[in-house]
Design a protein around this motif. Structure first.
Motif, PDB file in Angstrom:
ATOM      1  N   THR A 179       1.326  -0.568   8.937  1.00 22.23           N
ATOM      2  CA  THR A 179       0.361  -1.229   9.887  1.00 22.23           C
ATOM      3  C   THR A 179      -1.486  -0.577   8.279  1.00 22.23           C
ATOM      4  N   ILE A 180      -1.116   1.466   8.341  1.00 28.66           N
ATOM      5  CA  ILE A 180      -2.035   2.090   7.311  1.00 28.66           C
ATOM      6  C   ILE A 180      -1.491   1.367   5.753  1.00 28.66           C
ATOM      7  N   ASN A 181      -0.635   0.949   5.235  1.00 33.88           N
ATOM      8  CA  ASN A 181      -0.136   0.853   3.825  1.00 33.88           C
ATOM      9  C   ASN A 181      -1.364  -0.649   3.853  1.00 33.88           C
ATOM     10  N   ALA A 182      -1.655  -1.451   4.900  1.00 35.17           N
ATOM     11  CA  ALA A 182      -1.817  -2.484   4.579  1.00 35.17           C
ATOM     12  C   ALA A 182      -3.623  -3.006   4.725  1.00 35.17           C
ATOM     13  N   ILE A 183      -3.831  -1.386   5.444  1.00 38.54           N
ATOM     14  CA  ILE A 183      -5.369  -1.581   5.494  1.00 38.54           C
ATOM     15  C   ILE A 183      -5.928  -0.912   4.355  1.00 38.54           C
ATOM     16  N   ARG A 184      -4.729  -0.189   3.415  1.00 38.59           N
ATOM     17  CA  ARG A 184      -5.341   0.110   2.074  1.00 38.59           C
ATOM     18  C   ARG A 184      -5.358  -0.361   0.930  1.00 38.59           C
ATOM     19  N   GLU A 185      -4.881  -1.625   1.488  1.00 34.38           N
ATOM     20  CA  GLU A 185      -4.456  -2.644   0.686  1.00 34.38           C
ATOM     21  C   GLU A 185      -5.944  -3.583   0.551  1.00 34.38           C
ATOM     22  N   LEU A 186      -6.009  -3.616   1.757  1.00 32.57           N
ATOM     23  CA  LEU A 186      -7.766  -4.190   2.358  1.00 32.57           C
ATOM     24  C   LEU A 186      -9.024  -3.262   1.834  1.00 32.57           C
ATOM     25  N   GLU A 187      -8.530  -2.398   1.891  1.00 36.66           N
ATOM     26  CA  GLU A 187     -10.003  -1.594   1.355  1.00 36.66           C
ATOM     27  C   GLU A 187     -10.447  -1.351   0.109  1.00 36.66           C
ATOM     28  N   SER A 188      -8.715  -1.370  -0.431  1.00 31.26           N
ATOM     29  CA  SER A 188      -8.722  -1.659  -2.004  1.00 31.26           C
ATOM     30  C   SER A 188      -9.692  -2.965  -2.707  1.00 31.26           C
TER      31      SER A 188
END
Ligand SMILES: NC(=O)C1=CN([C@@H]2O[C@H](COP(=O)(O)OP(=O)(O)OC[C@H]3O[C@@H](n4cnc5c(N)ncnc54)[C@H](OP(=O)(O)O)[C@@H]3O)[C@@H](O)[C@H]2O)C=CC1
Ligand SMILES: O=C(O)[C@@H]1CCC=N1
Length: 269
Positions: free
Chosen positions: A234-243
């Motif tokens: 999930t954190i990998n997806a969240i990083r993409e959403l934020e970036s």
């Protein structure tokens, strides 16, 4: 005497409300509808057993008039309606943007006006209807409006100054979630899932998340943290959403919707 309610300009939102009122126990004989096209009037008659009348007839016969035409059509509807609306009628506007003062300026002095921003989940009795009083609307008028719209979901009173923001969040809100589901289903295709399975997975994730948001009493951050495992997926997806600036994009999107609601205030833009 039984009270009659008329829905004037029965399109998507008008029909959603009408169908909800009938599901909620209103007798079709206490409801009137108006439509611009005869075939639409006939469709509503056949589907709900309600009488379709002219706007002028609705104004004379019904104690409560719910106006659900597009903001751009509201001026013309009021021009047609105003000579026929006695000042004791309750006029409820379902239109985005248009302030209660727009109606008050065109109707008989003292006419009570209530502004409501509902949304399409009215079709499944899960609407949020945000309600504000005009200058002549009393507690009784607000309560009556809440009773009508409460049949298709929740209601919330706000000062009219918050209606444009409520329109951006709640009136338009369902569209953002449909957009997200559509985009996430495309992601499922990219990841190799069949479209129907991707759709089902995302819709169920949305329903599960929505019920937890409503029923768990937990903050969205807490709920998201519970999904986000250390060094997990999930954190990998969240990083993409934020970036990609998704949070900022959502804030800008809702600000743009609020601004458009303000622009519609004159009813002719
Ligand atoms: N769609 C949504 O999610 C939401 C919409 N709203 C508000 O609800 C209102 C209606 O939106 P929506 O239901 O989507 O729009 P629709 O176009 O589906 O409905 C409006 C209806 O009004 C009819 N109409 C226009 N002028 C007249 C008239 N003079 N006499 C009788 N009927 C008339 C139209 O006829 P015709 O079919 O011939 O065009 C149409 O059927 C808007 O003001 C919008 O801001 C609020 C919340 C959510
Ligand atoms: O898009 C619109 O203008 C209408 C009002 C809120 C939702 N739909």
């Amino acid at each position: 005497m039984t009270e009659k309610v008329a829905v004037l300009g029965t399109g998507k939102i008008g029909e959603a409300l009408l169908s909800g009122m009938i599901r909620g126990g209103w007798s079709p004989s206490d409801l009137l509808v108006t439509a611009r096209r005869p075939e639409r009037a006939e469709e509503l008659r056949a589907r709900y057993g309600v009488e379709a009348v002219s706007n002028a007839e609705a104004a004379k016969a019904a104690e409560t008039l719910i106006l659900t035409v597009k903001p751009q059509d509201m001026g013309a509807l009021l021009d047609e309606l105003a000579p026929h609306v006695p000042a004791d009628r309750l006029v409820v506007s379902g239109a985005a943007g248009i302030p209660t003062s727009f109606f008050e300026a065109r109707l008989a002095a003292g006419t009570p006006v209530v502004r409501v921003m509902t949304n399409t989940p009215a079709l499944v009795d899960e609407a949020m209807s945000v309600i504000s009083a005009g200058s002549h609307a009393t507690e009784e008028h607000l309560a009556h409006t809440e009773a009508i719209f409460g049949g298709v979901g929740k209601t919330l009173r706000v000062p009219e100054s918050q209606q444009d923001a409520a329109t951006a969040l709640s009136g338009s809100g369902p569209a953002y979630f449909y957009f997200l589901v559509e985009a996430m289903t495309d992601a499922g295709i990219l990841l190799g899932l069949p479209r129907d399975k991707a759709h089902d997975l995302i819709v169920q994730a949305a329903i599960g998340a929505a019920v937890m948001l409503r029923d768990s009493d937990q903050h969205p951050v807490t709920l998201r943290e519970a999904v986000t495992s250390p060094a997990g997926t999930t954190i990998n997806a969240i990083r993409e959403l934020e970036s990609h600036g998704v949070r900022a994009a959502l804030i800008a999107a809702l600000e743009a919707a609020r601004d458009r609601s303000r622009e519609l205030a004159s009813g002719n833009s």
